[in-house]
Write a protein that holds these residues in place. Structure first.
Motif, PDB file in Angstrom:
ATOM      1  N   ASN A   1      36.252 -65.068  69.406  1.00  0.00           N
ATOM      2  CA  ASN A   1      36.633 -63.823  68.744  1.00  0.00           C
ATOM      3  C   ASN A   1      35.460 -63.299  67.931  1.00  0.00           C
ATOM      4  N   LEU A   2      34.270 -63.363  68.525  1.00  0.00           N
ATOM      5  CA  LEU A   2      33.069 -63.063  67.761  1.00  0.00           C
ATOM      6  C   LEU A   2      32.590 -61.643  68.033  1.00  0.00           C
ATOM      7  N   LYS A   3      32.561 -60.844  66.965  1.00  0.00           N
ATOM      8  CA  LYS A   3      32.045 -59.482  67.064  1.00  0.00           C
ATOM      9  C   LYS A   3      31.123 -59.242  65.879  1.00  0.00           C
ATOM     10  N   PRO A   4      30.158 -58.355  66.036  1.00  0.00           N
ATOM     11  CA  PRO A   4      29.290 -58.071  64.878  1.00  0.00           C
ATOM     12  C   PRO A   4      30.094 -57.383  63.776  1.00  0.00           C
ATOM     13  N   VAL A   5      29.724 -57.669  62.558  1.00  0.00           N
ATOM     14  CA  VAL A   5      30.398 -57.053  61.417  1.00  0.00           C
ATOM     15  C   VAL A   5      29.371 -56.351  60.547  1.00  0.00           C
TER      16      VAL A   5
ATOM     17  N   ARG B   1      33.475 -62.988  56.862  1.00  0.00           N
ATOM     18  CA  ARG B   1      32.025 -63.192  56.986  1.00  0.00           C
ATOM     19  C   ARG B   1      31.248 -61.935  56.595  1.00  0.00           C
TER      20      ARG B   1
ATOM     21  N   HIS C   1      35.378 -67.017  58.856  1.00  0.00           N
ATOM     22  CA  HIS C   1      35.202 -66.089  59.982  1.00  0.00           C
ATOM     23  C   HIS C   1      35.779 -64.711  59.640  1.00  0.00           C
TER      24      HIS C   1
ATOM     25  N   GLN D   1      26.774 -62.836  61.342  1.00  0.00           N
ATOM     26  CA  GLN D   1      27.307 -61.494  61.134  1.00  0.00           C
ATOM     27  C   GLN D   1      26.938 -60.565  62.293  1.00  0.00           C
ATOM     28  N   GLN D   2      25.822 -60.883  62.922  1.00  0.00           N
ATOM     29  CA  GLN D   2      25.392 -60.052  64.050  1.00  0.00           C
ATOM     30  C   GLN D   2      25.967 -60.549  65.370  1.00  0.00           C
ATOM     31  N   ALA D   3      26.903 -61.515  65.307  1.00  0.00           N
ATOM     32  CA  ALA D   3      27.628 -62.031  66.476  1.00  0.00           C
ATOM     33  C   ALA D   3      26.748 -62.863  67.409  1.00  0.00           C
TER      34      ALA D   3
ATOM     35  N   ARG E   1      37.136 -71.573  68.626  1.00  0.00           N
ATOM     36  CA  ARG E   1      38.040 -70.554  68.064  1.00  0.00           C
ATOM     37  C   ARG E   1      37.261 -69.386  67.476  1.00  0.00           C
ATOM     38  N   ILE E   2      36.139 -69.703  66.840  1.00  0.00           N
ATOM     39  CA  ILE E   2      35.353 -68.649  66.205  1.00  0.00           C
ATOM     40  C   ILE E   2      34.632 -67.817  67.249  1.00  0.00           C
ATOM     41  N   THR E   3      33.961 -68.490  68.191  1.00  0.00           N
ATOM     42  CA  THR E   3      33.136 -67.743  69.145  1.00  0.00           C
ATOM     43  C   THR E   3      33.981 -66.964  70.144  1.00  0.00           C
TER      44      THR E   3
ATOM     45  N   GLY F   1      34.448 -74.358  66.577  1.00  0.00           N
ATOM     46  CA  GLY F   1      33.437 -73.462  67.142  1.00  0.00           C
ATOM     47  C   GLY F   1      34.012 -72.558  68.226  1.00  0.00           C
TER      48      GLY F   1
END
Lengths: 232, 195
Positions: free
Chosen positions: A37-41, B73, B70, B26-28, A33-35, A31
């Motif tokens: 580097n979390l950006k909207p896609v 995604r 990730h 997807q919306q972070a 590691r993912i968060t 969790g």
């Protein structure tokens, strides 16, 4: 041994699943590691847009080739030949493009396995061409074949490179299969162009130079995919 | 926030919930990947363990799966079922991992006998453990059976996850059941003779 006994074993496995769960530390690590580097896609474009992109690329390459070389092939064929050739090519293009798009999206529904689909397309085109055209001995066979192979391979290579920019947006789980499919699509571009410009209706020329180009493109794509997969 | 998230995880993971959480991922939304990791990891770990992975290998594959999820995604389509998408990626990670470690053979042959018992082998009732049983199956059948019976995917979802058709999945499942039935009958007979 009844199916109930097997199902009982599976039920036990489900119970055991809870006991054999990942550790809290492991989940925390994932969790984090993912968060971190979390950006909207932006979700991948709808299949219709992807389809239009691939078809657009193919149309662009064919149009450029026709502009450069001409439409001698169309003039040489009769209505039955032209209608059959372009019908089978159109159907093949639609199926191949659809297959490629499904490979970009993990978990896509498949109506038919990809391997048999690609093989079926190649076989169908071969059989249609073999049935429609006749042997017409040509003293310049190899000269003309070399010319068509060169032009067709170039068109296929350009299509492949341009298609890569669309393909890379997806999640390619099987590079070798995606490579073969993309190669086939590039080959279909080549053969479509060749059938439009090439007035040589000798079946041996068509199967060697035109169909041969399609095979070269498919194999090239599969090889590139194989190399990419080996490096994972 | 943490306790309400935990409650939502424990209250069950309906596919609708998963779809919604994927869209939020997807919306972070930072809660979304945490929820998904906790909700899906146990089943994924069991999936890897059932494919003849050790616990350590399964943990590595689980980590790699989530990293790949990730990265890609954006390819999840809101509204589409999440599980086939996740398992398609997990399956591929497993295949890539094995190829990378040169452990998957392209021409596996099925074992005709149940292998020697590992440490944790029998369950209550004297029947072999799930991992022991499926170890005797060809890879494709083992994979399908695990997804159906352990991960709880439907036939349609397994077909999507394995890039196959529903008919092909049914056939593999049927063959797996038949092979397991035969092996179990032989196993039970052998144990009775030993007793």
């Amino acid at each position: 041994m009844k199916r109930d006994d097997l199902d009982r074993i599976f039920d036990q496995a489900l119970l055991h699943q809870t006991a054999d769960a990942p550790s809290a530390a492991s989940l925390e690590q994932i969790g984090s590691r993912i968060t971190s580097n979390l950006k909207p896609v932006r979700p991948l474009a709808a299949s219709g847009y992807l389809f239009a992109a691939f078809i657009g690329i193919m149309a662009l390459v064919v149009a450029a080739g026709v502009y450069r070389i001409g439409t001698g092939g169309l003039s040489a064929m009769n209505a039955l030949q032209a209608g059959s050739v372009f019908l089978v090519l159109l159907l093949s293009i639609v199926l191949a493009a659809d297959a490629l798009i499904r490979q970009m999206i993990p978990g896509s529904r498949r109506w038919i396995s990809q391997g048999p689909l690609l093989t079926g397309i190649l076989l169908a085109i071969f059989l249609v061409f073999a049935a429609l055209f006749r042997v017409q001995p040509d003293p310049k066979f190899w000269t003309e074949a070399r010319w068509c192979l060169t032009a067709g391979t170039l068109a296929g290579a350009i299509t492949g490179v341009l298609s890569w920019f669309v393909l890379r947006r997806g999640a390619i789980l099987s590079p070798r299969l995606a490579g073969a499919t993309a190669g086939l699509l590039a080959g279909l571009t080549s053969i479509t162009l060749q059938e439009i410009y090439c007035p040589n209706l000798d079946v041996l020329h068509i199967l060697t130079a035109h169909f041969g180009t399609m095979l070269i493109c498919t194999l090239a794509g599969a090889t590139i995919g194989f190399i990419a997969e080996a490096r994972r | 926030m943490e306790s309400s998230l935990q409650e939502r995880i424990e209250s069950g993971q309906s596919t609708t919930n998963l779809d919604g959480w994927m869209a939020r991922y997807q919306q972070a939304d930072p809660d979304a990947p945490v929820f998904l990791v906790r909700a899906l990891s146990p089943a994924l770990l069991q999936f890897f363990r059932a494919q003849l992975s050790t616990r350590e290998q399964a943990d590595d594959l689980l980590q790699e799966t989530w990293l790949r999820i990730h990265r890609v995604r954006h390819t999840y389509r809101p509204g589409e079922p999440v599980l086939p998408w996740v398992y398609a990626i997990a399956r591929r990670v497993r295949i890539d991992g094995y190829r990378r470690k040169r452990r998957i053979s392209e021409h596996e042959t099925a074992m005709e006998i149940i292998p020697e018992k590992p440490a944790r082998d029998t369950q209550s009732g004297g029947l072999p453990a799930f991992e022991t049983l499926v170890a005797a199956l060809p890879e494709a059948q083992r994979e399908v059976l695990t997804m159906l019976k352990v991960s709880g995917l439907s036939l349609e979802e397994v077909a999507r996850a394995t890039s196959s058709t529903v008919g092909a999945v049914k056939q593999k499942a049927h063959r797996a059941y038949e092979r397991l039935r035969t092996l179990l009958q032989a196993h039970t007979r052998d144990e009775a003779e030993e007793a």
